[in-house]
Design an enzyme around this catalytic site. Structure first.
Site, mmCIF file in Angstrom:
data_model
loop_
_atom_site.group_PDB
_atom_site.id
_atom_site.type_symbol
_atom_site.label_atom_id
_atom_site.label_comp_id
_atom_site.label_asym_id
_atom_site.label_seq_id
_atom_site.Cartn_x
_atom_site.Cartn_y
_atom_site.Cartn_z
ATOM 1 N N ASP A 415 0.865 -1.183 0.000
ATOM 2 C CA ASP A 415 0.000 0.000 0.000
ATOM 3 C C ASP A 415 0.902 1.234 0.000
ATOM 4 O OD1 ASP A 415 -1.679 2.118 0.672
ATOM 5 O OD2 ASP A 415 -2.912 0.890 2.017
ATOM 6 N N HIS A 416 0.876 1.962 -1.098
ATOM 7 C CA HIS A 416 1.818 3.080 -1.255
ATOM 8 C C HIS A 416 1.489 4.247 -0.318
ATOM 9 C CE1 HIS A 416 5.113 5.046 -2.949
ATOM 10 N NE2 HIS A 416 4.778 5.131 -4.216
ATOM 11 N N ARG A 417 0.310 4.212 0.306
ATOM 12 C CA ARG A 417 0.020 5.257 1.308
ATOM 13 C C ARG A 417 0.857 5.042 2.554
ATOM 14 N NH1 ARG A 417 -6.232 4.201 1.929
ATOM 15 N NH2 ARG A 417 -5.318 2.129 2.016
ATOM 16 N N ILE A 419 3.804 2.641 2.557
ATOM 17 C CA ILE A 419 5.185 2.237 2.277
ATOM 18 C C ILE A 419 5.682 2.943 1.015
ATOM 19 C CG2 ILE A 419 6.604 0.237 1.620
ATOM 20 C CD1 ILE A 419 4.324 -1.320 3.317
#
Ligand code: CAO
Length: 443
Positions: A415-417, A419
């Site tokens: 989850d780019h939010r 990591i």
């Protein structure tokens, strides 16, 4: 005007039910009995009615939330007259979260409390005085469209937005036949403009495949329906990034073969997966953002100090993800035993809710089957998942010559939010290095 907290009423034996539709928005004027939420459990779809007419403010619930009896939905600004005339439940008031509105609950008239005791219907209260709400034009506000849960479910299956459908039932209620007529008209016009796949995304067009040849309709298994919904939710809610990597498991494989007899004596079959689980736990300890979940409002990271790993298991009925608990505290043989037991239970359809809950991070291993890389979908509300592909012998340059080494491709979707890319690749490198040299797992 009184301000009233609208809570979820008694919804039977369910203590955690999915919100699949929020039928109101802040600023809406709603009428008594208007539906405010649609809830869906494994067994039923149900609508939560408003027990007051009033103006919606401070909306607390969104699609995807889980609610139970007493969950705070929103505030309603209601006219005094409506307040006095509408049944309420005092018990529900007591369960309401502490808000400004509850602080004025003592001002509620005795008459209102009398009605509270007298009624078994309805939702919560509290008060303050202001203007009379204006009547609602629900169709024009776009917030509420009369339809039964069955009709709403039917519309959802077909991807039809109720706002676009004219209801021909009593008081403009939308009937199943209205949905059918709407779909027919869309198909005839060749337009898909009003048909969406939920979350505002355009849906796949509805096609009558029978026009091209013979077809057969096969009902999806219950597991496929549930996992499909979960996967689509995760896919739509999480900004995914997938990091591809590979590692040299030649030494690990030699060790696994050396341990074969010992493992058989212990009654287990060792596969690379248990070592991967251990290496992942080492990675979660070194990179705690991977062992976390976002808070529902997306403002906090909830880090976990336990290490439960979900393992995707392929069953005849579809994909399930049972959870191996406390991987950090178990030996390789213990993990193998857990894995064998859980995958057998999964294939026999005997997993309990406990077996399926409490995971921190998931692994989807297709290594026993093949493939070189794939992009697994994060098992929300976890923030990362590892996909394992089949190891193959490859020539690796050691500086002087090519050496045959067993190389295992793997990927981690995250989850780019939560990591960042740099952290993502550091994590895969770390896990890969620990698999290449499993002695590091002892440290
Ligand atoms: N590379 C090479 N060989 C591998 C390997 C890898 N990465 N992973 C496993 N293998 C080998 C095993 O060692 C075993 O071979 P041996 O019998 O010679 O030792 C063979 O492949 C079969 O392994 P397995 O699949 O039975 O066991 P596992 O522990 O690796 O996996 C389980 C267990 C339950 C995860 C697996 O059976 C399964 O269901 N996998 C599918 C998961 C899935 O569908 N994921 C996709 C989800 S997204 O749709």
């Amino acid at each position: 005007m009184a301000k009233i907290q609208l809570l979820v009423p008694d919804i039977g034996d369910f203590d955690s039910v999915d919100v699949i539709e929020v039928l109101i928005q802040e600023g809406d004027q709603i009428q008594l009995d208007d539906s405010v939420l649609t809830l869906e459990s494994d067994k039923a779809t149900m609508e939560v009615p408003a027990t007051y007419a009033g103006k919606v403010s401070n909306l607390q619930v969104k699609v995807g939330d889980k609610v139970a009896k007493g969950t705070y939905i929103c505030d309603l600004e209601v006219a005094e007259a409506s307040e006095a005339a509408t049944p309420v439940i005092e018990k529900a008031v007591a369960q309401a979260p502490k808000q400004d509105t509850t602080s004025v609950e003592a001002e509620v008239t005795p008459k209102l409390h009398e009605q509270t005791h007298a009624s078994n219907v309805g939702l919560p209260i509290a008060s303050s005085v202001a203007n009379t709400p204006k009547p609602v034009n629900r169709q024009s506000s776009g917030a509420v469209h009369h339809a039964t849960p069955a009709v709403r479910a039917f519309a959802r299956v077909l991807g039809v937005e109720l706002t676009k459908v004219a209801g021909t039932g009593s008081k403009g209620r939308i009937l199943k036949s209205d949905i059918e007529a709407f779909v027919k008209s869309v198909m005839q016009s060749g337009s898909t403009a009003a048909v969406t796949g939920g979350s505002g995304i355009p849906a796949v067009p509805i096609i009558d495949f029978a026009q091209f040849g013979a077809i057969e309709e096969i009902e999806l298994s219950r597991i496929k329906k549930i996992s499909g919904k979960h996967l689509a939710t995760a896919w739509l809610n999480i900004p995914h990034v997938t990091q591809f990597d590979e590692c040299d498991i030649t030494d690990l494989e030699q060790f696994r073969k050396d341990m074969k007899t010992q493992a058989e004596k212990a009654g287990v079959k060792l596969t690379p997966l248990v070592f991967i689980m251990k290496a992942v736990v080492a990675g979660l300890k070194a990179f705690p953002n991977f062992n976390a979940s976002l808070s529902p409002d997306g403002q906090k990271l909830i880090r976990k100090s336990y290490f439960n790993i979900g393992i995707a298991v392929d069953t005849p009925n579809g994909l399930v993800v049972p959870v191996v608990r406390d991987v950090d505290q178990k030996s390789i043989f213990e993990l193998s035993r857990d894995l064998m037991e859980l995958s057998a239970k999964a294939r026999d359809g005997k997993l309990s809710p406990k077996d399926l809950s409490g995971g921190c991070f998931s692994i989807s291993s297709l290594g026993g089957i093949g493939g070189t890389q794939f992009t697994p979908i994060v098992n929300a509300p976890e923030v990362a998942i590892m996909g394992v592909s089949k190891a193959a012998m490859q020539p690796v340059w050691d500086g002087a010559a090519f050496q045959p080494r067993l190389i295992m491709p793997f990927s981690v979707s995250y989850d780019h939010r939560v990591i960042d890319g740099a952290e993502g690749v550091r994590f895969t490198q770390f896990v890969g290095q620990h698999l290449a040299d499993i002695r590091q797992l002892l440290l």
